[in-house]
Design a protein around this motif. Structure first.
Motif, mmCIF file in Angstrom:
data_model
loop_
_atom_site.group_PDB
_atom_site.id
_atom_site.type_symbol
_atom_site.label_atom_id
_atom_site.label_comp_id
_atom_site.label_asym_id
_atom_site.label_seq_id
_atom_site.Cartn_x
_atom_site.Cartn_y
_atom_site.Cartn_z
ATOM 1 N N GLY A 18 -19.391 -0.298 -7.292
ATOM 2 C CA GLY A 18 -18.759 -0.640 -8.563
ATOM 3 C C GLY A 18 -17.653 0.339 -8.913
ATOM 4 N N ALA A 19 -16.979 0.866 -7.876
ATOM 5 C CA ALA A 19 -16.006 1.951 -8.094
ATOM 6 C C ALA A 19 -14.595 1.449 -8.365
ATOM 7 N N ALA A 20 -14.429 0.130 -8.490
ATOM 8 C CA ALA A 20 -13.078 -0.399 -8.713
ATOM 9 C C ALA A 20 -12.639 -0.251 -10.161
ATOM 10 N N SER A 21 -13.597 -0.032 -11.071
ATOM 11 C CA SER A 21 -13.203 0.066 -12.481
ATOM 12 C C SER A 21 -14.182 0.939 -13.261
ATOM 13 N N GLY A 22 -13.844 1.196 -14.488
ATOM 14 C CA GLY A 22 -14.747 1.848 -15.444
ATOM 15 C C GLY A 22 -15.321 3.176 -14.959
ATOM 16 N N ILE A 23 -16.620 3.334 -15.177
ATOM 17 C CA ILE A 23 -17.306 4.593 -14.862
ATOM 18 C C ILE A 23 -17.252 4.872 -13.358
ATOM 19 N N GLY A 24 -17.470 3.842 -12.549
ATOM 20 C CA GLY A 24 -17.460 4.033 -11.091
ATOM 21 C C GLY A 24 -16.120 4.556 -10.605
ATOM 22 N N ARG A 25 -15.054 4.024 -11.154
ATOM 23 C CA ARG A 25 -13.718 4.493 -10.751
ATOM 24 C C ARG A 25 -13.508 5.954 -11.148
ATOM 25 N N GLY A 26 -13.976 6.290 -12.336
ATOM 26 C CA GLY A 26 -13.866 7.691 -12.787
ATOM 27 C C GLY A 26 -14.652 8.626 -11.880
ATOM 28 N N ILE A 27 -15.828 8.188 -11.447
ATOM 29 C CA ILE A 27 -16.642 9.004 -10.531
ATOM 30 C C ILE A 27 -15.898 9.159 -9.200
ATOM 31 N N ALA A 28 -15.343 8.056 -8.701
ATOM 32 C CA ALA A 28 -14.627 8.095 -7.415
ATOM 33 C C ALA A 28 -13.446 9.066 -7.486
ATOM 34 N N GLU A 29 -12.685 8.991 -8.565
ATOM 35 C CA GLU A 29 -11.511 9.872 -8.699
ATOM 36 C C GLU A 29 -11.938 11.345 -8.799
ATOM 37 N N GLN A 33 -11.230 14.423 -6.128
ATOM 38 C CA GLN A 33 -10.539 15.667 -6.519
ATOM 39 C C GLN A 33 -11.268 16.901 -6.003
ATOM 40 N N THR A 34 -12.570 16.757 -5.687
ATOM 41 C CA THR A 34 -13.310 17.918 -5.165
ATOM 42 C C THR A 34 -13.480 17.827 -3.653
ATOM 43 N N GLY A 35 -12.701 16.965 -3.008
ATOM 44 C CA GLY A 35 -12.648 16.986 -1.539
ATOM 45 C C GLY A 35 -13.485 15.952 -0.811
ATOM 46 N N ALA A 36 -14.169 15.060 -1.550
ATOM 47 C CA ALA A 36 -14.997 14.039 -0.873
ATOM 48 C C ALA A 36 -14.125 12.936 -0.291
ATOM 49 N N ARG A 37 -14.653 12.284 0.758
ATOM 50 C CA ARG A 37 -14.023 11.065 1.280
ATOM 51 C C ARG A 37 -14.756 9.898 0.648
ATOM 52 N N ILE A 38 -14.024 9.087 -0.079
ATOM 53 C CA ILE A 38 -14.642 8.072 -0.932
ATOM 54 C C ILE A 38 -14.606 6.691 -0.299
ATOM 55 N N VAL A 39 -15.741 6.005 -0.359
ATOM 56 C CA VAL A 39 -15.776 4.578 -0.055
ATOM 57 C C VAL A 39 -15.882 3.856 -1.401
ATOM 58 N N VAL A 40 -14.788 3.189 -1.771
ATOM 59 C CA VAL A 40 -14.744 2.442 -3.035
ATOM 60 C C VAL A 40 -15.364 1.070 -2.760
ATOM 61 N N ILE A 55 -6.231 6.690 -5.445
ATOM 62 C CA ILE A 55 -6.833 7.986 -5.058
ATOM 63 C C ILE A 55 -6.014 8.623 -3.932
ATOM 64 N N VAL A 56 -5.636 7.812 -2.948
ATOM 65 C CA VAL A 56 -4.860 8.337 -1.812
ATOM 66 C C VAL A 56 -3.493 8.837 -2.290
ATOM 67 N N GLU A 57 -2.881 8.082 -3.189
ATOM 68 C CA GLU A 57 -1.561 8.488 -3.714
ATOM 69 C C GLU A 57 -1.644 9.801 -4.507
ATOM 70 N N SER A 58 -2.847 10.103 -5.024
ATOM 71 C CA SER A 58 -3.025 11.371 -5.760
ATOM 72 C C SER A 58 -3.448 12.506 -4.835
ATOM 73 N N GLY A 59 -3.450 12.236 -3.531
ATOM 74 C CA GLY A 59 -3.778 13.303 -2.580
ATOM 75 C C GLY A 59 -5.211 13.300 -2.093
#
Ligand SMILES: NC(=O)c1ccc[n+]([C@@H]2O[C@H](COP(=O)([O-])OP(=O)(O)OC[C@H]3O[C@@H](n4cnc5c(N)ncnc54)[C@H](O)[C@@H]3O)[C@@H](O)[C@H]2O)c1
Length: 258
Positions: A18-29, A33-40, A55-59
């Protein structure tokens, strides 16, 4: 903000449902930012792609995966794909859920089953498959996103959802007990009311009755935001929480104790 290393997720492979929006997206971002590789991982492929791209565009490092967590074959395939791609799985956040409301006497079995299929069966399926892979690679950390509604009724018309989240709490504790010796920690975050698009739509669809989380019910004042939930989830997923398992952490401004 510079975080001490123990609070970071450098190079950890993290699936967030559920990482495409809302709380899940905030968790993914936040995890990225702390170095994890994320599966959205999300039901909505276009929104998942957009979240991963951002996320990729933000580094950060991320890719999108379309999945319906209620479908056993899709969940199995997703975790197999993750492990094929990265060699292991370190972190799972079970965040995907739906929250339609219905007066209790109008709840039919179709409504009940469709909600439980996502919120409870989906959480169960992701837990089972993630734990299978984490056991094989020596451990991991799981955070289930539950709700304060699992502990307190909060509003009318939410009985099906409340029961699903009480089930999530129970799965949190039982899996924490059963797989602690495998190096797998399982905790839950219980958000209070967070103004996401999904929550707003669910509340707008029906007249809300009940105590609600209004004025005077939140000791710390107003509503929380997505970042409050993401920060607590990061802590529980990170090595800083290495001695914490089976816990239900309300992130609600004190609502549950009011
Ligand atoms: N927002 C709140 O006030 C609040 C309060 C307490 C708990 N929560 C919990 O936080 C989590 C996120 O809530 P939110 O407000 O961000 O919701 P949201 O509706 O904004 O986002 C949910 C995401 O899950 C995805 N999703 C829905 N069904 C799915 C399925 N079957 N498979 C895969 N993905 C699916 C949606 O596409 C969406 O991207 C949920 O578990 C919710 O129960 C939210």
């Amino acid at each position: 903000m510079t975080l001490p290393t123990a609070f970071r997720l450098d190079n950890k492979i993290a699936v967030i449902t559920g990482a495409a929006s809302g709380i899940g997206r905030g968790i993914a971002e936040t995890f990225a930012q702390t170095g994890a590789r994320i599966v959205v991982a999300d039901l909505d492929p276009a929104a998942a792609e957009a979240a991963a791209k951002s996320i990729v565009e933000s580094g950060g490092q991320a890719h999108a995966m379309a999945v319906d967590v209620s479908q056993e074959s899709e969940v199995i395939a997703m975790f197999e794909d993750v492990v094929r791609r990265y060699g292991r799985l370190d972190v799972l956040v079970n965040n995907a859920a739906i929250f339609p409301k219905k007066p209790f006497l109008e709840v039919d079995t179709a409504f009940w089953d469709s909600l439980q299929a996502v919120n409870l069966r989906g959480t169960f399926l992701c837990l089972r498959e993630a734990i299978r892979h984490m056991k094989a690679s020596g451990g991991g950390a799981i955070v289930n996103i539950s709700s304060v509604s699992s502990m307190q009724a909060v509003v009318h018309h939410n009985g099906t959802y409340n029961a699903s989240k009480a089930g999530v709490n129970s799965l949190t504790r039982t899996t924490a007990l059963e797989f602690g010796a495998d190096g797998i920690r399982v905790n839950a975050v219980l958000p209070g009311g967070i103004p996401t698009a999904g929550a707003r739509a669910a509340s707008a669809a029906i007249e809300l009755k009940g105590p609600i989380m209004g004025e005077g019910r939140i000791p710390l004042g107003g509503m929380g935001d997505v970042q409050d939930i993401a920060n607590a989830t990061l802590f529980l997923a990170s090595p800083a929480a290495r001695y914490i398992t089976g816990q239900l952490l309300a992130v609600d401004g004190g609502f549950l104790i009011s």
